[in-house]
Design an enzyme around this catalytic site. Structure first.
Site, PDB file in Angstrom:
ATOM      1  N   TYR A   1       0.854  -1.187   0.000  1.00 62.93           N
ATOM      2  CA  TYR A   1       0.000   0.000   0.000  1.00 62.93           C
ATOM      3  C   TYR A   1       0.892   1.240   0.000  1.00 62.93           C
ATOM      4  CZ  TYR A   1      -3.997  -2.954   1.431  1.00 62.93           C
ATOM      5  OH  TYR A   1      -4.992  -3.908   1.502  1.00 62.93           O
TER       6      TYR A   1
ATOM      7  N   LEU B   1     -18.468  -1.355   1.402  1.00 61.81           N
ATOM      8  CA  LEU B   1     -19.208  -0.312   0.680  1.00 61.81           C
ATOM      9  C   LEU B   1     -18.838  -0.309  -0.804  1.00 61.81           C
ATOM     10  CD1 LEU B   1     -19.045   2.635   3.245  1.00 61.81           C
ATOM     11  CD2 LEU B   1     -20.945   1.077   2.790  1.00 61.81           C
TER      12      LEU B   1
ATOM     13  N   SER C   1     -22.045   3.630  -0.815  1.00 57.71           N
ATOM     14  CA  SER C   1     -22.003   4.424   0.417  1.00 57.71           C
ATOM     15  C   SER C   1     -23.126   5.440   0.507  1.00 57.71           C
ATOM     16  CB  SER C   1     -20.664   5.166   0.517  1.00 57.71           C
ATOM     17  OG  SER C   1     -20.571   6.144  -0.516  1.00 57.71           O
TER      18      SER C   1
ATOM     19  N   GLY D   1     -16.876   2.616  -1.943  1.00 56.14           N
ATOM     20  CA  GLY D   1     -17.641   3.862  -1.934  1.00 56.14           C
ATOM     21  C   GLY D   1     -18.853   3.845  -2.829  1.00 56.14           C
TER      22      GLY D   1
END
Length: 331
Positions: A56, A206, A212, A209
């Site tokens: 990451y 989610l 969401s 997003g």
């Protein structure tokens, strides 16, 4: 904060975990100060499971978490780290390396970046098709024996691979995408984990997003944002998926909660062996997500959610075709 035992052999963790990827990578620019403040807020609210990956931001996320850890008691937190993904200086993914010596090498760097003497849950991020899973898990098991790792997890692998891995060493959890619009694990993977006493840490609750309630066609993407390449965020697929979100919003509003809280609560309702990972990088989004802890879904609520977002209703695959090919969990 409620807690769950992560698998039959794993640690006790908070009912929701903090997914830290977005603080460094994959969703465009992030704010360092806000990311650290969000981490602090999560810990103060009782979140103990902290999830990251050595790839990451090419180590950035581990260094960020290492900085954040200095303000908290290490023994109160459960660090979960994924490894094995290869990237070039531009951030492109080059494949996976889960050879035993590579795993030990990656672990050494993670320990240094995080500033810790052990990692609580260590896992290969994907199945390396050129390395038997037994060899990879065997190498991590040696690191458990040496004290550098406490528990072993898996990520995005299918039922057969889970069984083979568990035959080498106890597996505490499988990290895998699970949401209202990504329910593939329900057929074989989830039953296998339950049979073997393996927990689920669910990311993408989610759908990055998408469900969401905050994403719109005008949201757009900037920089190296995963969603710019995700089939679910493209063209007609996005229109169809946002229509599902609007149907879910109606259910949420009738219950007096947000769309995101409804989607997260649905994942949490699937069982105490499932721990949703909340990928918040802002305190307001974290606060909204934690509100799902107070949402209890009745049988009537669940039926309304299922009607709004039927199983397999999402348009588009969860990754682009090239990345789907690397998912043992999809085979």
């Amino acid at each position: 904060m409620k807690t769950h035992h992560l698998g039959k052999t794993g640690p006790v963790v908070s009912a929701f975990g903090l997914g830290c990827m977005g603080m460094s990578d994959m969703y465009g620019p992030s704010d360092r100060a806000e990311s650290l403040a969000t981490f602090d807020a999560a810990v103060e609210q009782g979140m103990t499971l902290i999830d990251t990956g050595d790839f990451y931001g090419m180590g950035h996320n581990e260094m960020l978490i290492g900085e954040a850890l200095k303000r908290h008691r290490r023994e109160d937190l459960v660090l979960s780290v994924k490894t094995g993904a290869l990237r070039d200086p531009a951030g492109a993914f080059l494949g996976y390396d889960s050879r035993p010596n590579a795993i030990k090498n990656f672990l050494a760097y993670s320990l240094k970046r995080l500033g810790v003497d052990h990692i609580d849950i260590y896992r290969p991020s994907r199945l390396d098709p050129s390395v038997p899973i037994e060899d990879t898990i065997g190498a991590i098991a040696q690191m458990v024996q040496a004290g550098y790792v406490r528990h072993i997890g898996l990520s995005e692998v299918g039922a057969e691979t889970i069984r083979r891995a568990a035959a080498v060493h106890p597996i505490v959890d499988l990290q895998i995408e699970y949401s209202l619009v990504s329910r593939g694990i329900e057929a074989q993977i989830l039953p296998t984990c339950r049979e073997l006493g393996i927990g689920i840490t669910a990311y993408g609750v989610l759908s990055r997003g998408l469900i969401s309630g905050h994403w719109t066609k005008a949201s757009g993407t900037t920089g190296r944002d995963f969603r710019a390449m995700s089939p679910r965020f493209q063209g007609d697929n996005l229109d169809a998926n946002l229509a599902l979100v609007e149907a879910l919003r109606v259910v949420a509003q009738a219950k007096g909660v947000t769309t995101a809280q409804t989607a997260i609560a649905w994942v949490a309702s699937r069982g105490d062996d499932i721990v949703p990972l909340i990928g918040a990088r802002r305190r307001d989004r974290l606060a909204e997500a934690l509100g799902a802890l107070e949402v209890t879904l009745s049988a009537q609520d669940l039926a309304a959610i299922e009607a709004a977002v039927p199983k397999d209703a999402a348009a588009g695959t969860r990754y682009a075709e090239a990345m789907m090919a690397h998912l043992d969990s999809e085979h």
